[in-house]
Design an enzyme around this catalytic site. Structure first.
Site, mmCIF file in Angstrom:
data_model
loop_
_atom_site.group_PDB
_atom_site.id
_atom_site.type_symbol
_atom_site.label_atom_id
_atom_site.label_comp_id
_atom_site.label_asym_id
_atom_site.label_seq_id
_atom_site.Cartn_x
_atom_site.Cartn_y
_atom_site.Cartn_z
ATOM 1 N NE ARG A 131 0.111 10.148 10.168
ATOM 2 C CZ ARG A 131 -0.282 9.143 9.379
ATOM 3 N NH1 ARG A 131 -1.454 8.601 9.570
ATOM 4 N NH2 ARG A 131 0.475 8.737 8.396
ATOM 5 C CG ASP A 134 3.082 1.541 9.529
ATOM 6 O OD1 ASP A 134 3.239 1.802 8.332
ATOM 7 O OD2 ASP A 134 2.783 2.406 10.380
ATOM 8 N NE ARG A 178 -7.808 4.653 5.312
ATOM 9 C CZ ARG A 178 -7.084 5.615 5.882
ATOM 10 N NH1 ARG A 178 -7.422 6.095 7.050
ATOM 11 N NH2 ARG A 178 -6.009 6.081 5.283
ATOM 12 C CE LYS A 184 -1.752 1.623 4.055
ATOM 13 N NZ LYS A 184 -1.495 3.036 4.353
ATOM 14 C CG ASN A 185 2.181 2.768 3.500
ATOM 15 O OD1 ASN A 185 1.043 3.081 3.139
ATOM 16 N ND2 ASN A 185 2.507 2.566 4.751
ATOM 17 C CB CYS A 187 -5.371 10.223 11.353
ATOM 18 S SG CYS A 187 -3.803 9.536 11.807
HETATM 19 C C1 EPZ Z 1 4.140 7.050 6.456
HETATM 20 O O1 EPZ Z 1 3.340 8.074 7.005
HETATM 21 C C2 EPZ Z 1 3.236 5.837 6.306
HETATM 22 N N1 EPZ Z 1 2.145 6.148 5.376
HETATM 23 C C3 EPZ Z 1 2.670 5.445 7.673
HETATM 24 O O2 EPZ Z 1 1.889 4.256 7.496
HETATM 25 C C4 EPZ Z 1 3.832 5.136 8.606
HETATM 26 O O3 EPZ Z 1 3.333 4.837 9.883
HETATM 27 C C5 EPZ Z 1 4.772 6.349 8.679
HETATM 28 O O4 EPZ Z 1 5.215 6.725 7.354
HETATM 29 C C6 EPZ Z 1 6.017 6.073 9.524
HETATM 30 O O5 EPZ Z 1 6.711 4.982 8.986
HETATM 31 C C7 EPZ Z 1 2.396 6.131 4.049
HETATM 32 O O6 EPZ Z 1 3.514 5.874 3.606
HETATM 33 C C8 EPZ Z 1 1.243 6.435 3.142
HETATM 34 P P1 EPZ Z 1 6.100 10.395 8.603
HETATM 35 P P2 EPZ Z 1 3.902 9.599 7.053
HETATM 36 O O7 EPZ Z 1 6.015 11.663 7.836
HETATM 37 O O8 EPZ Z 1 4.808 9.832 5.898
HETATM 38 C C9 EPZ Z 1 6.182 13.734 11.969
HETATM 39 C C10 EPZ Z 1 0.027 2.877 7.706
HETATM 40 O O9 EPZ Z 1 -0.451 2.334 8.700
HETATM 41 N N2 EPZ Z 1 6.066 14.692 10.853
HETATM 42 O O10 EPZ Z 1 7.260 9.480 8.341
HETATM 43 O O11 EPZ Z 1 2.724 10.483 7.237
HETATM 44 C C11 EPZ Z 1 4.939 12.866 12.102
HETATM 45 O O12 EPZ Z 1 3.955 13.528 12.874
HETATM 46 C C12 EPZ Z 1 0.486 4.318 7.799
HETATM 47 O O13 EPZ Z 1 0.193 2.316 6.582
HETATM 48 C C13 EPZ Z 1 6.069 16.049 11.139
HETATM 49 O O14 EPZ Z 1 6.146 16.474 12.302
HETATM 50 O O15 EPZ Z 1 4.761 9.563 8.374
HETATM 51 C C14 EPZ Z 1 5.474 11.622 12.769
HETATM 52 O O16 EPZ Z 1 5.546 11.840 14.156
HETATM 53 C C15 EPZ Z 1 0.181 4.921 9.163
HETATM 54 N N3 EPZ Z 1 5.967 16.939 10.117
HETATM 55 C C16 EPZ Z 1 6.880 11.483 12.191
HETATM 56 O O17 EPZ Z 1 7.214 12.772 11.667
HETATM 57 C C17 EPZ Z 1 5.884 16.538 8.802
HETATM 58 O O18 EPZ Z 1 5.816 17.391 7.894
HETATM 59 C C18 EPZ Z 1 7.003 10.468 11.066
HETATM 60 O O19 EPZ Z 1 5.974 10.738 10.159
HETATM 61 C C19 EPZ Z 1 5.879 15.150 8.533
HETATM 62 C C20 EPZ Z 1 5.981 14.244 9.569
#
Ligand code: EPZ
Length: 419
Positions: A121, A306, A398, A22-23, A116
């Site tokens: 996020r 995850d 989802r 998915k990701n 969410c």
């Molecule tokens: C990706 O989300 C994945 N989704 C998530 O999978 C996964 O849990 C996550 O990476 C971490 O591995 C997809 O790839 C579609 P991040 P993403 O940006 O990119 C903070 C699932 O279950 N952050 O790596 O949104 C954020 O709040 C989903 O399949 C900021 O502060 O995660 C988090 O604490 C859930 N500002 C950390 O960084 C930003 O601009 C990591 O988030 C971006 C992120």
């Protein structure tokens, strides 16, 4: 809204094939915006988030066709570079269209995703990085309104304060059509980021540093249509492995991405489960007896957040106590109160959960709160005595390609029913 009923303590056996990731499929679908003709993706899983992303691409004027795991995405007719709230609110990953739209059209109007269940996020790091490339970004009525400078985005050196998976993907896609060189330091190294980079290379992008935390992208004038095979879903594979560990039995997980699951294999082996790679497949053997093992979630190559809920489900029947430290998201323990309904003994101290193994879980009704939590609840129910039910399984649909049907094919006593 469906619910899933599970009759626990039924050992699993047989073989099951892992679907596409998915990701990886989500950023790859957004990458279709970058080329003026059809991008073909093979091994695409059937799940709700991809249907949402396809609706978004069609909303922009593109054409999408899905047939037996093959997606044809033609954004040649793109005329409206915008992602409306109605679509984005159901899937935060819609933010992935921002970079490609700026690179292709020079402008974009994308709804802020909103938080969410697992956390706020934000996408502040995405926006800051695009501004470093010359984009002018305003927030207006809950929308990101972005405009590239005259002549298009410019290459820049971006150093992410926090490792961000979709932030890295967004920037890599924007940089592939920018003028000059972009260096991304502290880049995410998740296998899905590498898969996205590989697809961009197939489309003619110039990217180096794959699998490292420093990506170098030299912008090119245009990207060509291509065909690309989506990598297997490591989180679905990990979920199936934990199912076999909890239920006991012998299961062959076909197409399990061994290297991408290194940290997960290590922890599950430490918990006393037999994992034997055989070519592309993984043979999982378990007698249902589990050793308690602690973990800390980390960006790749660390243990993935995850898989935290699924691993916690495994630890609920461990032989002593396990400490689980969730360092990525601020609220990713929503499954704890539901697992307690099965008799799990879990105490929370902020980001840390102490899971004391119990001899027996007992089936009970539970409610899913987010995608991976819903998987964790189903896994725990496989080990519980009697019947459990998990409501609000739209969360599951989802992000998993018919997980319940895959478990049924392995002998699990599961059925889906209207809520
Ligand atoms: C990706 O989300 C994945 N989704 C998530 O999978 C996964 O849990 C996550 O990476 C971490 O591995 C997809 O790839 C579609 P991040 P993403 O940006 O990119 C903070 C699932 O279950 N952050 O790596 O949104 C954020 O709040 C989903 O399949 C900021 O502060 O995660 C988090 O604490 C859930 N500002 C950390 O960084 C930003 O601009 C990591 O988030 C971006 C992120």
């Amino acid at each position: 809204m469906d619910k899933i009923l599970i009759e626990g303590r039924q050992p699993l056996s047989g073989e099951v094939r892992v679907s596409g990731a998915k990701n990886a499929a989500l950023p790859l679908m957004a990458a279709a915006i970058l080329c003026g003709g059809p991008l073909i993706l093979n091994n695409v899983p059937r799940l709700r988030d991809l249907v949402t992303m396809a609706s978004l691409l069609r909303h922009m004027g593109g054409r999408t066709e899905f047939e037996n795991g093959r997606a044809e995405l033609d954004m040649g007719t793109l005329h409206s570079p915008e992602a409306p709230y109605e679509l984005v609110k159901t899937m935060r990953a819609s933010a992935l269209v921002l970079g490609p739209l700026l690179a292709r059209c020079g402008r974009a109007r994308v709804s802020l995703p909103g938080g969410c269940a697992i956390g706020a996020r934000p996408i502040d790091l995405h926006l800051k990085a695009l501004e470093a490339m010359g984009a002018v970004i305003d927030l207006d009525g809950g929308y990101v309104v972005a405009r590239a400078p005259k002549g298009g985005l410019r290459g820049a050196h971006v150093n992410f304060d926090t490792v961000t998976v979709t932030g890295t993907e967004n920037l890599m896609m924007a940089a592939s059509l920018a003028r000059g060189r972009t260096v991304i330091s502290n880049a995410a190294r998740e296998p899905e980021v590498t898969d996205t980079a590989r697809a961009l290379l197939a489309m003619g992008a110039e990217i180096s540093g794959l699998e490292t935390d420093e990506l170098v992208i030299d912008g090119v004038g245009a990207l060509r249509c291509a065909s690309y095979q989506v990598m297997p879903d490591r989180i679905e594979a990990g979920t199936l492995i934990v199912a076999a560990a909890l239920a006991g039995g012998r299961v062959v997980v076909k197409g399990s991405p061994h290297q991408a699951l290194d940290a997960v294999y290590d922890k599950i082996r430490e918990a006393g489960v037999g994992l034997k790679p055989e070519g592309e497949d993984l043979i999982v053997t378990s007698d249902g007896r589990i050793k308690s093992v602690g973990l800390v979630t980390r960006p790749y190559p660390g243990f993935p957040t995850d898989m935290q809920a699924q691993f916690m489900a495994l630890m609920t029947v461990g032989d002593s106590a396990a400490i689980i430290n969730e360092t990525i998201f601020e609220n990713r323990f929503m499954h704890v109160s539901e697992l307690r309904r099965l008799g799990a003994d879990i105490t929370l101290e902020g980001h840390v959960a102490v899971v004391r193994g119990v001899r027996r879980l007992s089936g009970a009704p539970m409610m899913a709160t987010d995608l991976r939590a819903s998987a964790g609840l189903i896994l725990a129910a496989l080990a519980a005595k009697g019947q459990s039910e998990v409501s609000r399984v739209y969360h599951l649909d989802r992000g998993y390609d018919k997980l319940d049907e895959k478990l049924i094919s392995l002998g699990a006593r599961i059925r889906r029913a209207p809520a």
